[in-house]
Write a protein that holds these residues in place. Structure first.
Motif, PDB file in Angstrom:
ATOM      1  N   LEU A   3     -31.254  15.853  49.044  1.00 59.21           N
ATOM      2  CA  LEU A   3     -30.234  14.884  49.374  1.00 59.21           C
ATOM      3  C   LEU A   3     -30.720  13.447  49.457  1.00 59.21           C
ATOM      4  CD1 LEU A   3     -27.141  14.761  49.690  1.00 59.21           C
ATOM      5  CD2 LEU A   3     -27.434  14.371  52.166  1.00 59.21           C
ATOM      6  N   PHE A  38     -21.227   4.615  47.193  1.00 55.84           N
ATOM      7  CA  PHE A  38     -22.542   5.165  47.510  1.00 55.84           C
ATOM      8  C   PHE A  38     -22.115   6.390  48.693  1.00 55.84           C
ATOM      9  CE2 PHE A  38     -26.751   5.795  47.854  1.00 55.84           C
ATOM     10  CZ  PHE A  38     -27.229   5.882  49.234  1.00 55.84           C
ATOM     11  N   LEU A  63     -30.027   6.961  43.573  1.00 60.56           N
ATOM     12  CA  LEU A  63     -28.983   6.235  43.488  1.00 60.56           C
ATOM     13  C   LEU A  63     -29.240   4.632  43.839  1.00 60.56           C
ATOM     14  CD1 LEU A  63     -26.205   8.606  44.726  1.00 60.56           C
ATOM     15  CD2 LEU A  63     -26.333   8.051  42.642  1.00 60.56           C
ATOM     16  N   LEU A 107     -22.862  14.829  47.093  1.00 60.44           N
ATOM     17  CA  LEU A 107     -24.121  15.620  46.795  1.00 60.44           C
ATOM     18  C   LEU A 107     -24.360  16.536  48.005  1.00 60.44           C
ATOM     19  CD1 LEU A 107     -26.625  12.767  45.604  1.00 60.44           C
ATOM     20  CD2 LEU A 107     -25.962  14.693  44.376  1.00 60.44           C
ATOM     21  N   HIS A 108     -24.233  16.161  48.926  1.00 57.94           N
ATOM     22  CA  HIS A 108     -24.558  17.001  50.249  1.00 57.94           C
ATOM     23  C   HIS A 108     -23.626  18.263  50.048  1.00 57.94           C
ATOM     24  CE1 HIS A 108     -24.527  18.712  53.989  1.00 57.94           C
ATOM     25  NE2 HIS A 108     -23.145  18.542  54.474  1.00 57.94           N
ATOM     26  N   GLU A 120     -20.491   9.301  47.109  1.00 52.36           N
ATOM     27  CA  GLU A 120     -21.369   9.953  46.210  1.00 52.36           C
ATOM     28  C   GLU A 120     -22.331  10.866  47.168  1.00 52.36           C
ATOM     29  OE1 GLU A 120     -21.776   6.962  42.323  1.00 52.36           O
ATOM     30  OE2 GLU A 120     -23.033   6.665  44.085  1.00 52.36           O
ATOM     31  N   ILE A 121     -22.957  10.210  48.265  1.00 55.47           N
ATOM     32  CA  ILE A 121     -23.873  11.248  48.920  1.00 55.47           C
ATOM     33  C   ILE A 121     -23.382  12.133  49.461  1.00 55.47           C
ATOM     34  CG2 ILE A 121     -25.419  10.886  50.926  1.00 55.47           C
ATOM     35  CD1 ILE A 121     -26.628   9.475  48.320  1.00 55.47           C
TER      36      ILE A 121
END
Lengths: 151, 209
Positions: B99, A41, B106, A48-49, A44-45
């Motif tokens: 975000l 997680f 997710l 994405l950022h 992944e975040i």
């Protein structure tokens, strides 16, 4: 390499990022959301950022080029979004630079905005590099999670 | 599985809504009344969690403010997934933040609403429940079909083993055949509790999708 040694290195690297004031509490919140259902997680975040924020950086750069005069409202709006995204991953120093930039926007200082943005980009790039190294090490130390990377 | 969806009344919903702002809850109540959904509202997360735990099958949709004090929307999503509540969760935020939406999806959210909410959102909110129901149903059918196929294959293999060995199979062969029947062969099958919606929609009050 010894598994425990790897994990200690990962922990040390992470601690150093906090000690340098680069990350804040929000990063810990992300880690707490990671579990078996979402074993990658945090990475992944963060990924994405960086995808999200690099688009914003380009837009801000564009807007800074459109002088005579600078559209401070537009710049402030873009920076607001950028700050939100940076906050979400706990990017402490980057967030501070965002605040500075926005102050210059409100003061209508083109010079201030330009200087602040250059500094922001440096902080942004520095953190990105360190986080990439961190996740690479974390993946190698690979504790309980499976190595499946999401797309 | 069908507990959260009623084929007799597919648009009848019982909604649980959590938001610290009573005005938002008022708007939600208005929207729900308009389309005859039942709704229970909370300004705090923990009481809502208690009610959910005590009434698992009563709610078929949850609206959750992302930025609640205490247990926020993200932690709540994790709680819903862990305790395998079937109700789809729609998160709400006063800011449009890509975000935040990414994080919510997710963690299992099925939609992301930006406040102020429009009443029109409630007209089609039942589709989230319906979509999840259809996906679960299909997965169940796929699982059943896979089990059937496995059974058929094993029956054929039994026949092959018996015929190739000639005499009655030894106890070891018998054990091997028996153990294959214990469960699905394919370890990739997702369990019902961890489903993710196939389609993600971002709903703003200016344009629909």
């Amino acid at each position: 390499m010894d598994r425990n040694q790897s994990r200690r290195q990962v922990a040390a690297m992470k601690q150093s990022l906090f000690d340098q004031g680069l990350l804040d509490e929000q990063f810990i919140q992300l880690e707490e959301l990671q579990d078996d259902a979402n074993p990658n997680f945090v990475e992944e975040i963060v990924t994405l950022h960086y995808r999200d924020s690099s688009r914003l950086i380009t837009s801000i750069e564009q807007a800074l080029k459109e002088r005579n005069p600078l559209d401070f409202n537009k710049l402030d709006t873009l920076m607001h979004q950028f700050k939100g995204s940076s906050s979400s991953i706990g990017a402490k120093k980057v967030k501070a630079e965002c605040n500075l930039f926005r102050e210059y926007c409100r003061a209508g200082s083109a010079e201030g905005c330009m200087r602040s943005f250059q500094q922001l980009k440096r902080e942004y790039a520095a953190l990105r590099k360190k986080l990439e190294a961190y996740f690479q090490l974390a993946r190698q130390a690979g504790p309980q999670e499976t190595a499946c990377r999401s797309k | 599985m069908a507990k959260y969806y009623s084929e007799k009344s597919p648009t009848a919903l019982t909604i649980l809504a959590i938001d610290k702002d009573p005005e938002v809850l008022e708007l939600i109540k208005k929207g729900c009344n308009k389309y005859s959904y039942e709704v229970m509202t909370f300004t705090d997360t923990l009481p809502a969690v208690d009610v959910l735990r005590g009434n698992r099958d009563d709610f078929n949709l949850i609206l959750m403010d992302l930025h609640m004090p205490g247990m926020d929307g993200y932690e709540f999503l994790r709680f819903v997934r862990r305790e395998e509540f079937f109700a789809p969760v729609i998160v709400m935020s006063s800011e449009e933040n890509r975000l935040s939406a990414g994080m919510a999806f997710l963690l299992g959210a099925c939609d992301y609403w930006v406040k102020p909410l429009g009443e029109y959102l409630f007209q089609t909110v039942w589709t989230h429940v319906y979509r999840k129901y259809l996906n679960e149903k299909r997965k169940q059918k796929d699982n059943e079909k896979l089990e059937d196929d496995n059974q058929k294959r094993e029956t054929n293999e039994d026949a092959v083993v018996v015929s190739s060995v000639g005499e009655t199979p030894s106890s070891e062969d018998g054990d091997v055949i028996e153990s294959n029947k214990s469960g699905p062969v394919n370890p990739q099958l997702p369990s019902a509790g961890s489903s993710r919606p196939q389609r993600r929609t971002k709903t703003k009050n200016r344009k629909g999708k």
